[in-house]
Design a protein around this motif. Structure first.
Motif, PDB file in Angstrom:
ATOM      1  N   LYS A 259     -68.574  28.027 -10.558  1.00 33.06           N
ATOM      2  CA  LYS A 259     -68.241  28.189  -9.134  1.00 33.06           C
ATOM      3  C   LYS A 259     -66.789  27.795  -8.880  1.00 33.06           C
ATOM      4  O   LYS A 259     -66.135  28.360  -8.000  1.00 33.06           O
ATOM      5  CB  LYS A 259     -69.193  27.372  -8.256  1.00 33.06           C
ATOM      6  CG  LYS A 259     -68.676  25.987  -7.859  1.00 33.06           C
ATOM      7  CD  LYS A 259     -69.514  25.341  -6.780  1.00 33.06           C
ATOM      8  CE  LYS A 259     -68.883  24.018  -6.359  1.00 33.06           C
ATOM      9  NZ  LYS A 259     -69.658  23.301  -5.344  1.00 33.06           N
ATOM     10  N   GLY A 265     -67.286  29.158  -5.344  1.00 35.70           N
ATOM     11  CA  GLY A 265     -67.410  28.126  -4.319  1.00 35.70           C
ATOM     12  C   GLY A 265     -68.795  27.839  -3.811  1.00 35.70           C
ATOM     13  O   GLY A 265     -68.992  26.901  -3.049  1.00 35.70           O
ATOM     14  N   GLY A 267     -72.199  26.262  -3.394  1.00 32.55           N
ATOM     15  CA  GLY A 267     -72.751  24.995  -3.839  1.00 32.55           C
ATOM     16  C   GLY A 267     -74.203  25.088  -4.237  1.00 32.55           C
ATOM     17  O   GLY A 267     -74.973  25.874  -3.674  1.00 32.55           O
ATOM     18  N   ASN A 272     -72.485  20.955  -0.756  1.00 32.00           N
ATOM     19  CA  ASN A 272     -71.525  21.459  -1.725  1.00 32.00           C
ATOM     20  C   ASN A 272     -70.924  20.320  -2.545  1.00 32.00           C
ATOM     21  O   ASN A 272     -71.638  19.435  -2.978  1.00 32.00           O
ATOM     22  CB  ASN A 272     -70.455  22.281  -0.981  1.00 32.00           C
ATOM     23  CG  ASN A 272     -69.828  23.366  -1.825  1.00 32.00           C
ATOM     24  OD1 ASN A 272     -68.951  23.076  -2.626  1.00 32.00           O
ATOM     25  ND2 ASN A 272     -70.268  24.593  -1.661  1.00 32.00           N
ATOM     26  N   SER A 273     -69.628  20.304  -2.747  1.00 33.60           N
ATOM     27  CA  SER A 273     -69.001  19.326  -3.631  1.00 33.60           C
ATOM     28  C   SER A 273     -68.818  17.958  -2.994  1.00 33.60           C
ATOM     29  O   SER A 273     -68.215  17.075  -3.600  1.00 33.60           O
ATOM     30  CB  SER A 273     -67.653  19.860  -4.126  1.00 33.60           C
ATOM     31  OG  SER A 273     -67.848  20.973  -4.981  1.00 33.60           O
ATOM     32  N   THR A 379     -58.907  24.862  -1.856  1.00 27.60           N
ATOM     33  CA  THR A 379     -60.070  25.753  -1.813  1.00 27.60           C
ATOM     34  C   THR A 379     -59.851  26.940  -0.892  1.00 27.60           C
ATOM     35  O   THR A 379     -60.471  27.995  -1.061  1.00 27.60           O
ATOM     36  CB  THR A 379     -61.329  24.976  -1.401  1.00 27.60           C
ATOM     37  OG1 THR A 379     -62.470  25.756  -1.687  1.00 27.60           O
ATOM     38  CG2 THR A 379     -61.324  24.620   0.075  1.00 27.60           C
ATOM     39  N   SER A 386     -65.444  26.166  -1.772  1.00 30.75           N
ATOM     40  CA  SER A 386     -66.202  24.921  -1.947  1.00 30.75           C
ATOM     41  C   SER A 386     -65.508  23.809  -1.164  1.00 30.75           C
ATOM     42  O   SER A 386     -64.311  23.874  -0.907  1.00 30.75           O
ATOM     43  CB  SER A 386     -66.294  24.546  -3.429  1.00 30.75           C
ATOM     44  OG  SER A 386     -65.020  24.196  -3.941  1.00 30.75           O
TER      45      SER A 386
END
Length: 601
Positions: A259, A265, A267, A272-273, A379, A386
């Motif tokens: 990703k 991106g 998640g 997500n991150s 990003t 992400s």
């Protein structure tokens, strides 16, 4: 900004630039069919892929054939992901027995991952089975990224070839992008992330006891699972007390690696991150953030090698980096300065050894403001999407920068392949403008830029703004669009504008205050993602075919050098002017107004 903040940004930029040349050189050898060291393991697999699929790797496709192959392959991937979601309840690797995804959400997600946008209107751990995550979403992370890289390589061949009808073979370019570039890098990054604590397991979700009793309110449901409402049609809630918590698990590390490297991106988990199972430590944060821009930066050097002049690649990389750095130093101070309204209330927002200071709303304490803001810029400079913090909680100017980076067309690094071919289109426009100023037919890399190339370049530049501004206007005129806006006024407008900027430029990030998982936004944002991906790819391939058929024009005294700092500045001005003229009025209605409201006494 303090010393540690400068140091974090400097280390990131140095690592990115240092790695661009060796990786870029490696990718050039891959696309030129040279030995790269991995041939002993993957050459046989590559030949087997061609044999099983009936592909002739020696076929040199015209641009129309190349475009048809790209569209057909991506359509197949879109349908496959849609089918996996609709039937995941009867398919294996679904330990939580998650139901089938609703048709409108499945359509939006299938389009999103096929177009390398990875817009997510759903919560991953509550919606997607392990099989759907792996066979559907992770596979599309590979092949959608490889499709963008293939189109870029075809455009580069348009400059490198002369008097030729073909621009390469889509199936070969996509296969080599996957086997020799994306797969090895993803394997290395996934192993590193597992070492940092990112989860990778097929075990079902785990229920554990909490140290304290937790109470929370939740909507009360009837026997059919529908929310109960009172006489005033308001939701009825009930208080639940529990001493347990369910920990969502899954094969996350393998998906997180691609990703980021494929500028996808999407998640594995909802946040997500920012989720500790996706991004647990400062080192995992650095590696993931570096992976976002690594291939887009390296492809600039690949471009220079393949056209026979590495200075061309460095000039484009310099232009991208200058804009990127400038916007970092807008976003970080905007977040570190905090909210003046809180100062009036006596809140201390000064960064000290005891507190982070500034605007920490929506940010993880383990990353802080600098790494959160740096990620937000990276990003959205890439078409990654992400997040390790919530962009909706940024200050108005801090949130405007990621939005504007998307609105520039995702060409400041951009997606793997798509960012650079978008920037090359802007370079074509820049040399055209320069040619008009000196009364000479514009040339770029030895090829004359004529009416056909400019028409195709105009399509590439105009389609995303049409999607973004047109979609925003329609959403704000219709009740179905306004019903999902949770925040009134300027910020509510910004949420809608951000959503369409994200979909219309294939980014995928969002301002979380817009409830987009409804039929209206699922359908229309899905269409925007489709148009913005493929209506750009087709004219780019048309430019490649037109340039490949032309002869090379010798450099003369009137030729504009396109490897100099002057051209890099001209390229930056061209990109910024198009972005400013197109989107400044809309930004003035959203984040600019909101910033003025925040600053008023």
């Amino acid at each position: 900004m303090n010393g540690p903040g400068f140091l974090q940004i400097a280390i990131y930029l140095i690592a990115l630039i240092v790695l661009a040349k060796p990786l870029g050189s490696y990718m050039a050898r891959v696309y030129q069919g040279e030995s790269v060291g991995l041939n002993r393991w993957f050459a046989g697999v590559e030949r087997l892929c061609y044999r099983l699929s009936g592909v002739d790797p020696e076929q040199d496709m015209r641009w129309q054939q190349y475009a048809l192959a790209t569209l057909a392959f991506n359509l197949f991937g879109l349908l496959a992901v849609y089918g996996l979601q609709r039937f995941q309840d009867v398919l294996p690797l679904n330990p939580q027995a998650l139901p089938a995804v609703a048709p409108d959400s499945a359509f939006n997600t299938a389009v999103s991952f096929a177009t390398n946008t990875n817009w997510q209107g759903y919560s991953g751990e509550a919606t997607m089975s392990y099989l759907t995550q792996m066979l559907g979403l992770s596979v599309q992370n590979f092949v959608s990224a490889a499709s963008g890289m293939a189109v870029l390589v075809a455009l580069i061949r348009g400059f490198a070839h002369r008097n030729a009808q073909g621009i390469g073979n889509f199936w070969v370019d996509m296969t080599r992008s996957t086997l020799y570039i994306l797969l090895p890098l993803s394997l290395l990054l996934a192993l590193a992330l597992v070492g940092q604590g990112v989860v990778q397991t097929f075990n079902p979700y785990q229920t554990v006891n909490t140290l304290e009793t937790v109470s929370y309110s939740t909507p009360k449901l009837d026997a059919d699972g529908k929310a109960l409402v009172d006489a005033e049609v308001k939701p009825v809630s009930e208080t639940v007390t529990t001493q347990t918590q369910t920990l969502a698990l899954g094969p996350a590390a393998s998906q997180i690696a691609i990703k980021q490297l494929g500028t996808n991106g999407g998640g594995f988990f909802n946040v997500n991150s920012a989720h500790p199972y996706e991004n647990p430590t400062p080192l995992s944060n650095f590696l993931e953030m570096l992976a976002i821009l690594l291939i887009p930066a390296a492809l600039c050097y690949t471009f220079g090698v393949m056209v026979g002049d590495t200075r061309q690649g460095w000039a484009i990389l310099a232009a991208m980096t200058l804009v990127f750095v400038a916007l970092i130093f807008v976003t970080v101070p905007a977040e570190q300065s905090g909210n003046p309204a809180l100062v009036a209330l006596g809140v201390d927002q000064t960064a000290t050894a005891q507190q982070a200071g500034g605007n920490m709303e929506g940010k993880e304490a383990r990353f802080g403001i600098v790494n959160s803001a740096l990620w937000a810029v990276a990003t959205t400079a890439a078409s990654n999407g992400s997040v390790n913090s919530m962009h909706d909680s940024y200050t108005p100017i801090g949130g405007m920068v990621p939005m504007w980076l998307m609105q520039l067309g995702e060409v400041i690094f951009g997606g793997v392949g798509s960012g650079l071919y978008g920037m090359i289109v802007f370079a074509i426009v820049a040399v055209f403008i320069a040619g008009l100023m000196i009364g000479r037919t514009p040339e770029y890399l030895g090829k004359k830029i004529e009416a056909f190339e400019m028409k195709m370049a105009a399509i590439v530049i105009l389609i995303p703004p049409l999607m973004v501004l047109g979609g925003t206007a329609i959403s704000l005129m219709l009740d179905a669009g306004k019903a999902s806006i949770f925040n009134p006024g300027a910020h509510g407008f910004s949420e809608v504008l951000y959503a369409w900027s994200s979909a219309g430029n294939n980014n995928g990030s969002a301002f979380g205050g817009l409830s987009a998982n409804v039929p209206f936004y699922n359908f229309w944002l899905g269409l925007a993602m489709l148009f913005s991906r493929y209506w750009l790819m087709i004219p780019v391939l048309a430019i490649a075919g037109s340039l490949a058929a032309k002869k090379t024009v010798p450099v003369g005294p009137g030729t504009l050098p396109t490897h100099t700092p002057l051209f890099a500045v001209l390229l930056i001005v061209t990109v910024l002017m198009v972005g400013a003229l197109t989107f400044v009025p809309a930004l003035a209605l959203g984040p600019v107004v909101e910033q003025l409201q925040m600053l008023k006494p």
